[in-house]
Design an enzyme around this catalytic site. Structure first.
Site, PDB file in Angstrom:
ATOM      1  CD  GLU A   7      -3.056   0.913   2.375  1.00  0.00           C
ATOM      2  OE1 GLU A   7      -3.564   1.769   2.646  1.00  0.00           O
ATOM      3  OE2 GLU A   7      -3.613  -0.472   2.290  1.00  0.00           O
ATOM      4  CG  ASP A 110      -2.492  -0.807   5.367  1.00  0.00           C
ATOM      5  OD1 ASP A 110      -1.529  -1.379   5.458  1.00  0.00           O
ATOM      6  OD2 ASP A 110      -2.834   0.214   5.876  1.00  0.00           O
ATOM      7  CE1 TYR A 314      -3.383  -1.760   8.918  1.00  0.00           C
ATOM      8  CE2 TYR A 314      -5.484  -2.708   9.601  1.00  0.00           C
ATOM      9  CZ  TYR A 314      -4.574  -1.897   8.694  1.00  0.00           C
ATOM     10  OH  TYR A 314      -5.438  -1.025   7.861  1.00  0.00           O
TER      11      TYR A 314
END
Length: 688
Positions: A7, A110, A314
């Site tokens: 990303e 992601d 994350y």
């Protein structure tokens, strides 16, 4: 050759190092049979109305309901027009060339709804139909990436996630474009922005603000007694609250004649206070706002930076749990954390074989597990990053610690015919609070011990006082309390039967709520005053126009978030839902187009031509007659003229004294704005 699509460039570099790709090329990194390239956020998105041939805002064109949705490279604004971003076009060309030449594609954007959407839109725009594998990880540590690459998933497993993201994207497009254009056409005094989530969120803020500012406080009186026993001094309060001050004073006189109170009830119970769960993004944002005053957007940005530096997992997660197979890693994480002197004593106090497993729940882990630290202690990070990191680290310790046990005593007293009561809490076993006490050192829960009290005991009354108190309105929203309201949207719905329908459903998602708040700030619909979020004149105006319209319905927006989840899980058909959104869009567009503009300045005529009405706009007040050039700019030396100021200026030819005006050289001054004989404006100073 295998192409890996990340990303961001920073994530691509991490992956490239692990797969042995070391040769830097223009837009990708090559080596060991891999080419690692990257998107730069949303490289491709849904086309705007002008791309379908709809120029300007026209009543007859609304609602705009495309038969199929065009995808176009990201655009940037140049002057008054949008043009394709040269950087986006260049990177798309690189990705296209690599996709055409490769034998395998690995999507490593992601691992979430938006990450999936970014990748799929690129694949669709480039007409790439090759099957792909999916790298699905919650951490950027070497171990996590290596394990993820060894356990790649089929891309088709995430078709439901893409359908949910695409549905969200189309719904936001339809509602945002049509509602904004419809209101702008109706009002004809400014460009307005409405949205599927932003408008219900603005409604929450404005409704609370109006309730708060119009609240009429009521005085009431309560009697407070001060007691003394065995050297301890403590207080009780009357159960009765008097609205009549005279009656409270009469009660006080009767009580003052007594020297003792009799205990009618004394109950002590032990309360088990479970350790808190891990942070999800929203609860981290709330805590950071409460403790440090960080905005939700700022906290997300800091957490994202810590993630990319491999210090936390994350951050865009909506779960507070971890799966069973990750539990084995927790002792290792604690071992790493204990190398920091802040946590060095914690390991000794924790019984490693009896760690609290309440954070383990496979069912409640969504796309990602709750926020954890990693096997790397941070170094060379900013003060703000350190604040967020240690907030997460502290929560990890707390979540696996034993429960806290409190002893709570509730006491009822009788004096004459009046009842009094008080409650005392004593912590008997700190448990997880040991961590917070050690790190924050201001644990408000820990209270002094009381003497032993039982029914029938007599307590000496040292002093009796009548306290004047007042009812309070609900507090204005801070970012923390607004995030709670967005997260628990069902509680904002007054119809109790509907609350159960959307229980646990919020508006927006953990990953998008911060950007919604920032959008409202950017649109100048709300402003920050210290920690508070307060609507502007413009925001209140929009709220008053749309408050009873469907576009403001918190319930509807919350239901849609449930629908996106159902689409992801293949429980709802995406196209059926899309038709519902189109019907809704048609309805709200008609509602907004039917609005008749009314203004507090409608009765005012132009001071110059004396014939035509004035139009109140966001930045100016102007005559509706094109040949009359009279115009009044509302922004004067850093202060915006209110509607009352404008009415005073036109009717009395002079405003009230405006304080805090700022000159061109930055000097502050106070002055009246006056309307001169030639219909221009000027200043008049108080001493003249």
């Amino acid at each position: 050759m295998v192409v890996i699509l990340a990303e961001k460039p920073s994530v691509a570099r991490e992956i490239a190092t692990l797969v042995g790709a070391k040769t830097k090329k223009d837009g990708y990194i090559e080596g060991s049979g891999y080419c690692v390239t990257w998107a730069i956020g949303h490289l491709v998105s849904l086309a705007m109305p002008e791309d379908y041939g709809f120029q300007g805002f026209k009543r007859e064109a609304l609602p705009i309901l495309p038969r199929s949705y065009l995808l176009l490279p990201r655009k940037i604004k140049k002057g008054n027009k949008y043009t394709s971003d040269p950087g986006a076009l260049k990177q798309l060309k690189v990705i296209d060339t690599l996709f055409k030449a490769c034998k395998e594609i690995i999507v490593a954007t992601d691992a979430g709804r938006e990450g999936e959407l970014i990748a799929r839109y690129i694949l669709q725009y480039l007409n790439c139909t090759k099957p792909f594998k999916r790298l699905w990880i919650s951490s950027l540590t070497e171990t996590a990436i290596r394990v993820g690459l060894q356990n790649l998933k089929e891309g088709s497993e995430f078709d439901g996630l893409f359908r949910a993201g695409h549905s969200r994207s189309r719904a936001d497009w339809l509602v945002g474009i049509n509602a904004s254009q419809a209101l702008t056409v109706s009002m004809n005094d400014s460009v307005y922005s409405l949205g599927r989530v932003q408008t219900p969120t603005l409604s929450l803020i404005c409704k609370r603000y109006l309730e708060n500012t119009s609240f009429k406080k009521k005085l009431f009186y309560q009697i407070e007694l001060q007691h003394q026993k065995e050297g301890f001094v403590f207080k009780s309060h009357s159960n009765e609250k008097w609205e009549d001050k005279q009656k409270a004073e009469q009660a006080l006189k009767l009580i003052e004649k007594q020297s003792e109170a009799i205990i009618t009830k004394a109950e002590t119970k032990t309360i088990k206070e479970e350790s808190p769960l891990l942070f999800d993004l929203t609860s981290l944002q709330k805590r950071a706002n409460e403790l440090f005053g960080f905005s939700a957007d700022e906290t997300l940005s800091i957490a994202q930076s810590l993630y990319e530096k491999k210090f936390i997992t994350y951050p865009r997660t909506s779960s507070k749990y971890i799966p069973e197979d990750l539990w084995i890693e927790i002792p290792k994480l604690l071992q790493v954390l204990s190398e920091d002197k802040r946590y060095s004593n914690n390991l000794l106090k924790l019984k490693m074989t009896r760690l609290n497993k309440k954070i383990v729940n496979d069912v409640k882990v969504t796309d990602h597990h709750g926020l954890l630290t990693t096997d790397r202690l941070p170094s060379a990070i900013s003060n703000k990053e350190e604040s967020i990191y240690h907030l997460i680290a502290q929560r990890v310790w707390e979540s696996v610690s034993e429960p806290c046990y409190k002893q709570q005593t509730e006491v009822s007293l009788s004096v004459s015919e009046f009842e009094f009561s008080f409650r005392s809490t004593t912590i008997i076993e700190l448990g997880w609070r040991e961590v917070r006490k050690e790190l924050v050192n201001n644990d408000e829960e820990i209270l002094a011990d009381l003497p032993y009290l039982k029914q029938g005991d007599k307590l000496k009354i040292k002093e009796a006082t009548a306290l004047e108190k007042s009812t309070r309105p609900k507090a204005l929203y801070t970012e923390s309390t607004l995030l709670s309201a967005m997260e628990n949207a069902s509680k904002e719905v007054e119809d109790k039967s509907l609350q159960s329908v959307i229980k646990d459903t919020g508006i927006g998602t953990a990953a998008t709520r911060a950007s919604i708040i920032e959008t409202l700030l950017k649109r100048e619909y709300i402003t920050r005053k210290a920690k508070l979020l307060v609507p502007t004149e413009k925001g209140l105006k929009v709220y008053q126009i749309v408050k009873d319209k469907l576009i403001s319905d918190v319930l509807l927006t919350a239901k849609w978030e449930s629908a996106f989840k159902a689409i992801e899980e293949n429980k709802t058909n995406m196209e059926d839902f899309h038709r519902q959104i189109e019907d809704y869009t048609t309805e709200i567009t008609a509602e907004l187009l039917s609005i008749k503009q009314s203004s507090e300045t409608d009765h005012l005529s132009c001071p110059k031509c004396k014939q035509h009405s004035l139009q109140l706009r966001e930045k100016v007040v102007k005559c509706l007659e094109p040949e009359c050039d009279w115009i009044l700019f509302r922004e004067v030396c850093g202060i915006k003229l209110s509607i009352d100021d404008i009415i005073d200026l036109l009717e009395l030819r002079k405003t009230k004294l405006l304080k805090g005006l700022v000159s061109k050289v930055g000097k502050s001054f106070d002055a009246f704005i006056v309307l001169k004989k030639d219909y221009t404006t000027g200043f008049e100073f108080k001493n003249k």
